[in-house]
Design a protein around this motif. Sequence first.
Motif, PDB file in Angstrom:
ATOM      1  N   GLY A  96      14.711   1.938  25.582  1.00 35.77           N
ATOM      2  CA  GLY A  96      14.335   0.539  25.655  1.00 35.77           C
ATOM      3  C   GLY A  96      14.116  -0.072  24.283  1.00 35.77           C
ATOM      4  O   GLY A  96      14.601   0.430  23.263  1.00 35.77           O
ATOM      5  N   THR A  97      13.361  -1.162  24.270  1.00 32.59           N
ATOM      6  CA  THR A  97      13.051  -1.857  23.025  1.00 32.59           C
ATOM      7  C   THR A  97      12.252  -0.939  22.100  1.00 32.59           C
ATOM      8  O   THR A  97      11.259  -0.348  22.528  1.00 32.59           O
ATOM      9  N   PRO A  98      12.651  -0.807  20.846  1.00 32.24           N
ATOM     10  CA  PRO A  98      11.907   0.041  19.905  1.00 32.24           C
ATOM     11  C   PRO A  98      10.456  -0.418  19.760  1.00 32.24           C
ATOM     12  O   PRO A  98      10.125  -1.579  20.010  1.00 32.24           O
ATOM     13  N   VAL A  99       9.609   0.519  19.346  1.00 37.00           N
ATOM     14  CA  VAL A  99       8.182   0.242  19.186  1.00 37.00           C
ATOM     15  C   VAL A  99       7.769   0.590  17.756  1.00 37.00           C
ATOM     16  O   VAL A  99       8.102   1.660  17.243  1.00 37.00           O
ATOM     17  N   VAL A 100       7.039  -0.319  17.126  1.00 38.92           N
ATOM     18  CA  VAL A 100       6.503  -0.108  15.784  1.00 38.92           C
ATOM     19  C   VAL A 100       4.992   0.066  15.888  1.00 38.92           C
ATOM     20  O   VAL A 100       4.308  -0.717  16.562  1.00 38.92           O
ATOM     21  N   LEU A 101       4.456   1.093  15.219  1.00 37.63           N
ATOM     22  CA  LEU A 101       3.023   1.368  15.216  1.00 37.63           C
ATOM     23  C   LEU A 101       2.457   1.151  13.816  1.00 37.63           C
ATOM     24  O   LEU A 101       3.136   1.387  12.822  1.00 37.63           O
ATOM     25  N   TRP A 102       1.176   0.724  13.767  1.00 34.84           N
ATOM     26  CA  TRP A 102       0.468   0.669  12.483  1.00 34.84           C
ATOM     27  C   TRP A 102      -0.939   1.212  12.700  1.00 34.84           C
ATOM     28  O   TRP A 102      -1.686   0.709  13.534  1.00 34.84           O
ATOM     29  N   HIS A 103      -1.271   2.245  11.927  1.00 36.18           N
ATOM     30  CA  HIS A 103      -2.552   2.937  12.086  1.00 36.18           C
ATOM     31  C   HIS A 103      -3.701   2.128  11.499  1.00 36.18           C
ATOM     32  O   HIS A 103      -3.508   1.065  10.886  1.00 36.18           O
ATOM     33  N   GLY A 104      -4.906   2.658  11.631  1.00 27.81           N
ATOM     34  CA  GLY A 104      -6.098   1.984  11.150  1.00 27.81           C
ATOM     35  C   GLY A 104      -6.602   2.520   9.826  1.00 27.81           C
ATOM     36  O   GLY A 104      -5.948   3.318   9.146  1.00 27.81           O
ATOM     37  N   LEU A 105      -7.795   2.089   9.472  1.00 32.16           N
ATOM     38  CA  LEU A 105      -8.436   2.451   8.209  1.00 32.16           C
ATOM     39  C   LEU A 105      -8.646   3.960   8.120  1.00 32.16           C
ATOM     40  O   LEU A 105      -9.184   4.577   9.030  1.00 32.16           O
ATOM     41  N   GLY A 106      -8.185   4.552   7.000  1.00 35.97           N
ATOM     42  CA  GLY A 106      -8.411   5.966   6.764  1.00 35.97           C
ATOM     43  C   GLY A 106      -7.474   6.902   7.492  1.00 35.97           C
ATOM     44  O   GLY A 106      -7.637   8.117   7.422  1.00 35.97           O
ATOM     45  N   ASP A 107      -6.474   6.364   8.169  1.00 41.56           N
ATOM     46  CA  ASP A 107      -5.523   7.203   8.905  1.00 41.56           C
ATOM     47  C   ASP A 107      -4.178   7.192   8.178  1.00 41.56           C
ATOM     48  O   ASP A 107      -4.008   6.533   7.148  1.00 41.56           O
ATOM     49  N   THR A 108      -3.230   7.924   8.717  1.00 42.00           N
ATOM     50  CA  THR A 108      -1.879   7.960   8.159  1.00 42.00           C
ATOM     51  C   THR A 108      -0.868   7.868   9.297  1.00 42.00           C
ATOM     52  O   THR A 108      -1.207   8.060  10.461  1.00 42.00           O
ATOM     53  N   GLY A 133       3.044   4.208   1.700  1.00 41.01           N
ATOM     54  CA  GLY A 133       2.671   5.200   0.706  1.00 41.01           C
ATOM     55  C   GLY A 133       3.675   6.326   0.701  1.00 41.01           C
ATOM     56  O   GLY A 133       4.374   6.557   1.689  1.00 41.01           O
ATOM     57  N   SER A 134       3.729   7.052  -0.414  1.00 39.94           N
ATOM     58  CA  SER A 134       4.745   8.094  -0.558  1.00 39.94           C
ATOM     59  C   SER A 134       4.321   9.438   0.017  1.00 39.94           C
ATOM     60  O   SER A 134       5.156  10.315   0.242  1.00 39.94           O
ATOM     61  N   ASP A 143      -1.767   9.246  -0.653  1.00 40.41           N
ATOM     62  CA  ASP A 143      -1.556   7.854  -1.049  1.00 40.41           C
ATOM     63  C   ASP A 143      -1.699   6.915   0.147  1.00 40.41           C
ATOM     64  O   ASP A 143      -2.273   5.826   0.037  1.00 40.41           O
ATOM     65  N   GLU A 144      -1.168   7.328   1.275  1.00 33.83           N
ATOM     66  CA  GLU A 144      -1.210   6.463   2.452  1.00 33.83           C
ATOM     67  C   GLU A 144      -2.648   6.239   2.923  1.00 33.83           C
ATOM     68  O   GLU A 144      -3.035   5.114   3.264  1.00 33.83           O
ATOM     69  N   MET A 145      -3.446   7.295   2.933  1.00 35.21           N
ATOM     70  CA  MET A 145      -4.844   7.156   3.333  1.00 35.21           C
ATOM     71  C   MET A 145      -5.589   6.260   2.359  1.00 35.21           C
ATOM     72  O   MET A 145      -6.343   5.366   2.762  1.00 35.21           O
ATOM     73  N   LYS A 146      -5.370   6.466   1.046  1.00 37.81           N
ATOM     74  CA  LYS A 146      -6.017   5.632   0.030  1.00 37.81           C
ATOM     75  C   LYS A 146      -5.578   4.175   0.158  1.00 37.81           C
ATOM     76  O   LYS A 146      -6.396   3.255   0.039  1.00 37.81           O
ATOM     77  N   ASN A 147      -4.296   3.958   0.418  1.00 41.46           N
ATOM     78  CA  ASN A 147      -3.797   2.595   0.533  1.00 41.46           C
ATOM     79  C   ASN A 147      -4.451   1.848   1.689  1.00 41.46           C
ATOM     80  O   ASN A 147      -4.639   0.629   1.617  1.00 41.46           O
ATOM     81  N   SER A 148      -4.799   2.568   2.746  1.00 40.99           N
ATOM     82  CA  SER A 148      -5.431   1.903   3.887  1.00 40.99           C
ATOM     83  C   SER A 148      -6.782   1.323   3.510  1.00 40.99           C
ATOM     84  O   SER A 148      -7.266   0.389   4.163  1.00 40.99           O
ATOM     85  N   ARG A 189     -20.279   2.482  11.126  1.00 42.03           N
ATOM     86  CA  ARG A 189     -19.803   3.871  11.124  1.00 42.03           C
ATOM     87  C   ARG A 189     -18.348   3.848  10.681  1.00 42.03           C
ATOM     88  O   ARG A 189     -17.455   3.596  11.462  1.00 42.03           O
ATOM     89  N   CYS A 190     -18.125   4.107   9.402  1.00 46.12           N
ATOM     90  CA  CYS A 190     -16.758   4.037   8.880  1.00 46.12           C
ATOM     91  C   CYS A 190     -15.880   5.097   9.538  1.00 46.12           C
ATOM     92  O   CYS A 190     -16.277   6.251   9.645  1.00 46.12           O
ATOM     93  N   PRO A 191     -14.670   4.728   9.947  1.00 45.48           N
ATOM     94  CA  PRO A 191     -13.736   5.719  10.472  1.00 45.48           C
ATOM     95  C   PRO A 191     -12.910   6.341   9.357  1.00 45.48           C
ATOM     96  O   PRO A 191     -13.022   5.958   8.191  1.00 45.48           O
ATOM     97  N   GLY A 192     -12.064   7.262   9.712  1.00 44.83           N
ATOM     98  CA  GLY A 192     -11.114   7.811   8.748  1.00 44.83           C
ATOM     99  C   GLY A 192     -11.487   9.195   8.256  1.00 44.83           C
ATOM    100  O   GLY A 192     -12.516   9.758   8.608  1.00 44.83           O
ATOM    101  N   SER A 193     -10.633   9.738   7.402  1.00 42.64           N
ATOM    102  CA  SER A 193     -10.742  11.130   6.991  1.00 42.64           C
ATOM    103  C   SER A 193     -11.593  11.342   5.745  1.00 42.64           C
ATOM    104  O   SER A 193     -11.947  12.470   5.430  1.00 42.64           O
TER     105      SER A 193
END
Length: 294
Positions: free
Chosen positions: A19-31, A60-61, A65-70, A138-142
């Motif tokens: 079907g129609t493709p799906v694009v996801l975008w994670h939250g703060l502190g995730d990848t 991010g590469s 980097d991706e976690m920091k960029n969030s 309560r901050c989320p993320g790693s």
Amino acid sequence: MLLKGLLGLAPVFAAAFAGTPVVLWHGLGDTCCNPLSIGGFTSYLERELNGTKVLSLKIGSNFVDEMKNSYLMNSNDQVAEACKIIREDPDLKNGYHAVGFSQGGQFLRAVAQRCRNPPMKVLVSLGGQHQGVFGLPRCPGSSSTLCEYTRKILDYGAYWSWVQNELVPAQYWHDPNDEQTYANKSIFLADINNERVVNQTYRENLSKLEKLVLVKFGADSIVQPRESSWFGWYKANQDVAVSDMEDTALYKEDRIGLKTLKESGRLDLLEIAGADHLRVSEKWFTENIINRYF
């Protein structure tokens, strides 16, 4: 020979049913691809959607980097990078659905408003902060270090120019006791919510969605107030009583197209009662999102 021929056609059948493709975008502190979070969700969606393409945005590469960029990459730059990734993916040229997790919800809304081609069809926001936040209980993320740094800086000066430019949560920090400073200084949320001037392109583009689905978590301990996930916000000059979306100026003036979407039956508000932030099961998502919208 017949079996061999049928096996050779398997990719063709799979493409036909995809079907129609799906694009996801994670939250703060995730990848994008953490198998314990969005990576696992990506695999689940691919199974449920019979091999439909699922693109989890990677800003991010690498993992670090991706976690920091969030946390630390300017939201406007992140949205511009996401638009480029989406625009250059040939599988998305005819349009796509989008699912945003927490801050990924307002980021993907910015994509819908700023980058119409290819067209976003359905936007699902899970616990997004569409009117911003006022508090990080309560901050989320790693990374606990990044989380604590974020909280301390926001307490000192969310609207200082260097904080606005370099700290992502500051860019959707919304102080209900100082609406004027928020409107003047917020470099991201005040812009996409048309707080200063009405950008008609933003309004028209969001109004072109087939569906905007806003999911609120009934016991959300991250989003303050949790009604922000439904575009609700605090009443003027205090931070206790909250107005529903329909009672806000953003809705009444139809500054970004919410009223247009609702009155045409294209805005749905869903709640997962008793659930904390992003506590959504695959069963719930299949029954309430995939089967209804995808």
